[in-house]
Write a protein that holds these residues in place. Structure first.
Motif, PDB file in Angstrom:
ATOM      1  N   GLU A  23       0.815  -1.310  -0.081  1.00 16.95           N
ATOM      2  CA  GLU A  23      -0.036  -0.033   0.166  1.00 16.95           C
ATOM      3  C   GLU A  23       0.775   1.209  -0.010  1.00 16.95           C
ATOM      4  O   GLU A  23       2.086   1.368   0.619  1.00 16.95           O
ATOM      5  CB  GLU A  23      -0.767  -0.025   1.418  1.00 16.95           C
ATOM      6  N   HIS A  24       0.450   2.221  -0.768  1.00 15.37           N
ATOM      7  CA  HIS A  24       1.321   3.619  -0.694  1.00 15.37           C
ATOM      8  C   HIS A  24       0.131   4.709  -0.486  1.00 15.37           C
ATOM      9  O   HIS A  24      -0.663   5.233  -1.271  1.00 15.37           O
ATOM     10  CB  HIS A  24       1.747   3.775  -2.166  1.00 15.37           C
ATOM     11  N   PHE A  25       0.251   5.074   0.911  1.00 17.33           N
ATOM     12  CA  PHE A  25      -0.736   6.105   1.185  1.00 17.33           C
ATOM     13  C   PHE A  25      -0.113   7.567   1.250  1.00 17.33           C
ATOM     14  O   PHE A  25       1.034   7.711   1.256  1.00 17.33           O
ATOM     15  CB  PHE A  25      -0.840   5.843   2.892  1.00 17.33           C
ATOM     16  N   VAL A  26      -0.877   8.630   1.230  1.00 14.20           N
ATOM     17  CA  VAL A  26      -0.457   9.820   1.132  1.00 14.20           C
ATOM     18  C   VAL A  26      -1.458  10.765   2.095  1.00 14.20           C
ATOM     19  O   VAL A  26      -2.614  10.423   2.196  1.00 14.20           O
ATOM     20  CB  VAL A  26      -0.426  10.646  -0.071  1.00 14.20           C
ATOM     21  N   GLN A  27      -1.014  11.610   2.961  1.00 11.46           N
ATOM     22  CA  GLN A  27      -1.725  12.650   3.707  1.00 11.46           C
ATOM     23  C   GLN A  27      -1.213  14.089   3.469  1.00 11.46           C
ATOM     24  O   GLN A  27      -0.233  14.290   3.308  1.00 11.46           O
ATOM     25  CB  GLN A  27      -1.613  12.224   5.151  1.00 11.46           C
ATOM     26  N   ILE A  28      -2.332  14.731   2.799  1.00 11.71           N
ATOM     27  CA  ILE A  28      -2.044  16.203   2.916  1.00 11.71           C
ATOM     28  C   ILE A  28      -2.572  16.860   3.785  1.00 11.71           C
ATOM     29  O   ILE A  28      -3.962  16.778   4.138  1.00 11.71           O
ATOM     30  CB  ILE A  28      -2.988  16.669   1.489  1.00 11.71           C
ATOM     31  N   TYR A  29      -1.725  17.455   4.589  1.00  9.44           N
ATOM     32  CA  TYR A  29      -2.337  17.883   5.931  1.00  9.44           C
ATOM     33  C   TYR A  29      -2.197  19.406   6.157  1.00  9.44           C
ATOM     34  O   TYR A  29      -1.434  20.146   5.345  1.00  9.44           O
ATOM     35  CB  TYR A  29      -1.719  17.061   7.077  1.00  9.44           C
ATOM     36  N   ASP A  30      -3.040  19.901   6.868  1.00 10.32           N
ATOM     37  CA  ASP A  30      -3.068  21.323   7.362  1.00 10.32           C
ATOM     38  C   ASP A  30      -2.455  21.550   8.754  1.00 10.32           C
ATOM     39  O   ASP A  30      -1.772  22.510   9.211  1.00 10.32           O
ATOM     40  CB  ASP A  30      -4.641  22.029   7.571  1.00 10.32           C
ATOM     41  N   ASP A  31      -2.810  20.628   9.668  1.00 13.16           N
ATOM     42  CA  ASP A  31      -2.410  20.606  11.175  1.00 13.16           C
ATOM     43  C   ASP A  31      -1.028  19.788  11.372  1.00 13.16           C
ATOM     44  O   ASP A  31      -1.311  18.521  11.231  1.00 13.16           O
ATOM     45  CB  ASP A  31      -3.470  20.461  11.950  1.00 13.16           C
ATOM     46  N   ASN A  32       0.060  20.317  11.636  1.00  4.66           N
ATOM     47  CA  ASN A  32       0.960  19.408  12.104  1.00  4.66           C
ATOM     48  C   ASN A  32       1.060  18.332  13.122  1.00  4.66           C
ATOM     49  O   ASN A  32       1.421  17.136  13.291  1.00  4.66           O
ATOM     50  CB  ASN A  32       2.524  20.393  12.306  1.00  4.66           C
ATOM     51  N   ASP A  33       0.089  18.837  14.335  1.00  4.21           N
ATOM     52  CA  ASP A  33      -0.140  17.837  15.125  1.00  4.21           C
ATOM     53  C   ASP A  33      -1.155  16.444  14.796  1.00  4.21           C
ATOM     54  O   ASP A  33      -0.960  15.502  15.264  1.00  4.21           O
ATOM     55  CB  ASP A  33      -1.002  18.406  16.396  1.00  4.21           C
ATOM     56  N   VAL A  34      -2.062  16.924  13.967  1.00  2.58           N
ATOM     57  CA  VAL A  34      -2.840  15.776  13.167  1.00  2.58           C
ATOM     58  C   VAL A  34      -1.766  14.820  12.534  1.00  2.58           C
ATOM     59  O   VAL A  34      -1.754  13.617  12.445  1.00  2.58           O
ATOM     60  CB  VAL A  34      -3.852  16.317  12.340  1.00  2.58           C
TER      61      VAL A  34
END
Length: 194
Positions: A23-34
């Protein structure tokens, strides 16, 4: 090693147990803590399952991850000494295979396969990896290089059978953000909410 197998109240719940071997996941995030909560959970659950974990991230994120894992009861130093937890600086690793602003396929494969070999060890342990090098390339405006490297990672995931988690801060998508995010998401098999 004491490692809690509990799901803390993270804003994002990802069911890592449902992922396939490549599996190759990606997360585009706004909050560094998340993002850090997601990364911590990905790595901690791998360690709990007896897997080796490779993390190639910024120095700041490596430091935060180490603190979070220790707070969760992970003996980071012992795992690192056994190559079960390999934490590497993304900029230093990038420097080993970026030539004139673009990843050299042969050098990329040599560098990453050597790291994966260490993580597998003589017993051929399962490995999971997190990589932030692509986000650094993207932030430098090297979009074609980042996209090419995502494809290199994807091919390696499939051939070596390991799950890979990538993450990009949404703030790094400045020009035509929606189209750029769609381009990055298309190079992955799953997108994690932010």
């Amino acid at each position: 090693m004491h490692l809690e197998n509990t799901s803390e109240a993270h804003p994002i719940q990802v069911f890592w147990g449902e992922m396939s071997a490549c599996e190759h996941f990606v997360q585009i995030y706004d909050d560094n803590d998340v993002f850090m909560s997601t990364l911590e959970d990905f790595i901690a659950r791998g360690l709990l399952a007896g897997e080796s974990c490779v993390t190639i991230a910024t120095a700041a994120h490596l430091g935060l991850l180490g603190q979070r894992l220790r707070a969760r009861g992970v003996d980071v130093e012992t795992l690192a000494a056994d190559d079960r937890y390999i934490a590497l600086d993304a900029e230093k690793i990038l420097a080993q295979f970026i030539i004139q602003g673009f990843p050299d396929d042969r050098l990329f494969n040599r560098v990453i396969l050597e790291i994966l070999g260490r993580a597998k060890g003589p017993g051929q342990r399962k490995v999971r990896a997190f990589g932030e090098m692509v986000a650094l390339l993207w932030a430098q405006g090297l979009h074609a290089a980042a996209t090419q490297m995502e494809h290199l990672w994807h091919d390696l995931c499939r051939s070596e059978q390991f799950p890979l988690f990538c993450a990009y801060p949404r703030a790094g998508f400045k020009q035509d953000a929606i189209k750029s995010i769609e381009q990055i998401c298309a190079t992955h098999s799953k997108v994690i909410g932010s």
